[in-house]
Motif scaffolding. Sequence first.
Motif, PDB file in Angstrom:
ATOM      1  N   ASP A 193      13.919   2.698   7.660  1.00 31.60           N
ATOM      2  CA  ASP A 193      14.283   3.673   6.632  1.00 31.60           C
ATOM      3  C   ASP A 193      14.592   2.947   5.328  1.00 31.60           C
ATOM      4  O   ASP A 193      15.228   1.875   5.335  1.00 31.60           O
ATOM      5  CB  ASP A 193      15.497   4.482   7.066  1.00 31.60           C
ATOM      6  N   VAL A 194      14.144   3.521   4.215  1.00 31.62           N
ATOM      7  CA  VAL A 194      14.357   2.912   2.902  1.00 31.62           C
ATOM      8  C   VAL A 194      14.698   3.987   1.880  1.00 31.62           C
ATOM      9  O   VAL A 194      14.546   5.189   2.135  1.00 31.62           O
ATOM     10  CB  VAL A 194      13.100   2.144   2.418  1.00 31.62           C
ATOM     11  N   THR A 195      15.144   3.539   0.723  1.00 28.55           N
ATOM     12  CA  THR A 195      15.185   4.372  -0.473  1.00 28.55           C
ATOM     13  C   THR A 195      14.401   3.632  -1.552  1.00 28.55           C
ATOM     14  O   THR A 195      14.317   2.393  -1.535  1.00 28.55           O
ATOM     15  CB  THR A 195      16.624   4.637  -0.956  1.00 28.55           C
TER      16      THR A 195
ATOM     17  N   ASP B 257       3.796   5.175  10.026  1.00 27.01           N
ATOM     18  CA  ASP B 257       4.511   6.227  10.739  1.00 27.01           C
ATOM     19  C   ASP B 257       5.465   6.929   9.775  1.00 27.01           C
ATOM     20  O   ASP B 257       6.606   6.547   9.615  1.00 27.01           O
ATOM     21  CB  ASP B 257       5.287   5.608  11.913  1.00 27.01           C
ATOM     22  N   ARG B 258       4.953   7.983   9.097  1.00 25.55           N
ATOM     23  CA  ARG B 258       5.720   8.749   8.121  1.00 25.55           C
ATOM     24  C   ARG B 258       6.280   7.844   7.018  1.00 25.55           C
ATOM     25  O   ARG B 258       7.397   8.003   6.561  1.00 25.55           O
ATOM     26  CB  ARG B 258       6.855   9.507   8.818  1.00 25.55           C
ATOM     27  N   THR B 259       5.470   6.885   6.583  1.00 25.12           N
ATOM     28  CA  THR B 259       5.904   5.922   5.575  1.00 25.12           C
ATOM     29  C   THR B 259       5.285   6.220   4.215  1.00 25.12           C
ATOM     30  O   THR B 259       4.199   6.788   4.126  1.00 25.12           O
ATOM     31  CB  THR B 259       5.505   4.491   5.970  1.00 25.12           C
ATOM     32  N   ASP B 260       5.990   5.805   3.157  1.00 26.08           N
ATOM     33  CA  ASP B 260       5.416   5.765   1.819  1.00 26.08           C
ATOM     34  C   ASP B 260       4.910   4.381   1.475  1.00 26.08           C
ATOM     35  O   ASP B 260       4.078   4.228   0.578  1.00 26.08           O
ATOM     36  CB  ASP B 260       6.450   6.200   0.771  1.00 26.08           C
ATOM     37  N   PHE B 261       5.425   3.343   2.148  1.00 23.02           N
ATOM     38  CA  PHE B 261       5.107   1.964   1.795  1.00 23.02           C
ATOM     39  C   PHE B 261       4.617   1.182   3.012  1.00 23.02           C
ATOM     40  O   PHE B 261       5.233   1.225   4.071  1.00 23.02           O
ATOM     41  CB  PHE B 261       6.344   1.251   1.217  1.00 23.02           C
ATOM     42  N   VAL B 262       3.501   0.462   2.818  1.00 26.37           N
ATOM     43  CA  VAL B 262       3.013  -0.505   3.799  1.00 26.37           C
ATOM     44  C   VAL B 262       2.965  -1.848   3.063  1.00 26.37           C
ATOM     45  O   VAL B 262       2.003  -2.149   2.358  1.00 26.37           O
ATOM     46  CB  VAL B 262       1.630  -0.138   4.350  1.00 26.37           C
TER      47      VAL B 262
ATOM     48  N   GLY C 235       0.855  -1.169   0.000  1.00 22.63           N
ATOM     49  CA  GLY C 235       0.000   0.000   0.000  1.00 22.63           C
ATOM     50  C   GLY C 235       0.895   1.224   0.000  1.00 22.63           C
ATOM     51  O   GLY C 235       2.029   1.170   0.478  1.00 22.63           O
ATOM     52  N   VAL C 236       0.424   2.336  -0.548  1.00 23.68           N
ATOM     53  CA  VAL C 236       1.228   3.555  -0.599  1.00 23.68           C
ATOM     54  C   VAL C 236       0.380   4.736  -0.133  1.00 23.68           C
ATOM     55  O   VAL C 236      -0.848   4.668  -0.116  1.00 23.68           O
ATOM     56  CB  VAL C 236       1.761   3.843  -2.024  1.00 23.68           C
TER      57      VAL C 236
END
Length: 204
Positions: free
Chosen positions: A133-135, A103-108, A62-63
């Motif tokens: 943390d990711v890129t 929590d401040r994510t772009d990806f679930v 999810g995004v």
Amino acid sequence: MKGFCFIASLLLLLPAASFSKPTDFVPSRATHYTTPDGKGTPSGACGYGESGKDMNYAKVTGVSNLWYGGTGCGACYQVKCTMYPYCKKEGVTVAVTDYGQGDRTDFVMNKAAFAQMARPGASGRLISYGTVDVTYRRVPCRYASPNVRIKIHENSRYPDYLSLVLLNVNGVNDVKAIEVKGYQGGWVRMRNAYGAVTTCPSSS
């Protein structure tokens, strides 16, 4: 009522698609679904239903910021965690099947995809962190079949209502519009209902 589209109509993908190339990696954060099976909800916002759990070889996400009003459905991203020494260099490629915020994510992600960001033997440790943390960057989707899969949505009520969902769109294409050929011979542009779901409008 007249002017309805038939399920047997010919489908045309219009060339009004955006062709984006893989870009530089962007910093963000990712988490995973906490559902018992780790696969997320079957009633995802993209409208894929149960099919969404198995898209992209069962590596889905999810995004939030990448949702783009639903046109982000089906896009693929290479996501790499940055927690040394637990993360492998290539990360994982996921397909967007839902809207999701953490929590401040772009990806679930589903747990299978989240675990594949880890080096061998480190997936349990990565999952235990919950959010990392990711890129990430946009990349082409790669499916075994070159053809787009089309699903008749559960809301369809033949013959008076047609609703379709596009699955497994290869490459980096965002499908912006669909036309179907009506029973009277003319082409009719379908309307976006939500996510990846399109419906055939009717006329009296």
